[in-house]
Write an enzyme that holds these catalytic residues in place. Sequence first.
Site, PDB file in Angstrom:
ATOM      1  CG  HIS A  56     -77.224 120.475  33.323  1.00  0.00           C
ATOM      2  ND1 HIS A  56     -77.936 120.476  32.280  1.00  0.00           N
ATOM      3  CD2 HIS A  56     -76.738 119.047  33.574  1.00  0.00           C
ATOM      4  CE1 HIS A  56     -77.557 119.339  31.391  1.00  0.00           C
ATOM      5  NE2 HIS A  56     -77.034 118.458  32.406  1.00  0.00           N
ATOM      6  NE  ARG A  94     -79.291 116.491  27.335  1.00  0.00           N
ATOM      7  CZ  ARG A  94     -78.069 116.153  28.114  1.00  0.00           C
ATOM      8  NH1 ARG A  94     -78.325 116.114  29.308  1.00  0.00           N
ATOM      9  NH2 ARG A  94     -77.074 115.970  27.468  1.00  0.00           N
ATOM     10  CD  GLU A 102     -80.155 122.834  30.804  1.00  0.00           C
ATOM     11  OE1 GLU A 102     -78.836 122.399  30.823  1.00  0.00           O
ATOM     12  OE2 GLU A 102     -80.794 122.302  31.648  1.00  0.00           O
ATOM     13  CG  ASP A 141     -79.177 118.638  37.800  1.00  0.00           C
ATOM     14  OD1 ASP A 141     -78.851 119.701  38.271  1.00  0.00           O
ATOM     15  OD2 ASP A 141     -78.152 118.047  36.925  1.00  0.00           O
TER      16      ASP A 141
END
Length: 329
Positions: free
Chosen positions: A295, A234, A263, A258
């Site tokens: 992501h 995360r 976000e 990622d």
Amino acid sequence: MKVLIYSAKPFEIELLKKTNEGKHELTFTPERLTSNTALLAINQDAVSIFSADKATSIVLEKLKTFGVKYITLRSAGHDNINVKTANKLGIRVANTPDYSPNAIAEHAIALLLALNRKIPLAQQQTRTYNFLLDSLVGFDLNNKTVGVLGTGKIGSVLVKILHGFNCKIIANDISSDKRLINFYNVEYVSKDAIANEAQVIFTCLPLTTKTHHFFDTHYLEKMKQKPVIVNVARGAVVDTKAILNALDSAKISGYATDVYENENGIFFYDKSKDKPEDQLLDSLLKHPLVLLTPHQAFATNEALQNIAAATFNNLNDWQKGIHAHNELS
């Protein structure tokens, strides 16, 4: 059962419809679940949410008032929902924990290889007919010491892949996995030992109060080998400002991720014509030693099929009046 699918993406809608097999009355919305959009769930029996949705205590109270009895997450992580509050309100919650550890682990390796071997830069150069190699030198993974923080489902797959690269694998978790020790020569060590010895560090940690900003200035100062850090956990597992400072001061050699700690409301959406005013994100995107993907690690055909199947298994169990296999409490 009436089900509202929040954060519905074009690439998943048809698959969800097909997997439903007409059992439930589905409604799709591209909107994220927030306090403002909770009213879309009026008269719905259940909602399905994604990583970008926020099921805070206030939102859950609204959903309860609107008649929602069930929430099924199309993700393994559930840090975006207050499960304790949901349980107190009588809203049952389930996730999709096993959709594809391989998808995440393979993407982690792809991030490392792309950053290390300068693949994005190489593509930029060759498209302009620049075939020089001066800026494209990387390193072999063979014989490198690699640290893996978190050896659960994703971390254990990652270990298997790294073993194939002939890496020396050191790991840390709340408990050791004897299978990984016996078959892949994994050595469980302290977090400080990973900071001291690892040349590459992967984080597969869940986001909790204990792991929030785990990679902070204090921990990054302990990095002795100037490692490349790869984050497929995360975004908030790392302190982004501290990561950028560590890159600029050569405490670490690269950051491939990622995920991003801020976000929500940005990732999964086209912001090319409405760029967010986020200086931290802008700094990440422009940094030459950072590789950031949106992501997307979960986005494989196999993973999407498994997510859809798990989503409707949860809903079908609840409709039958039984405990869902992936129910959270």
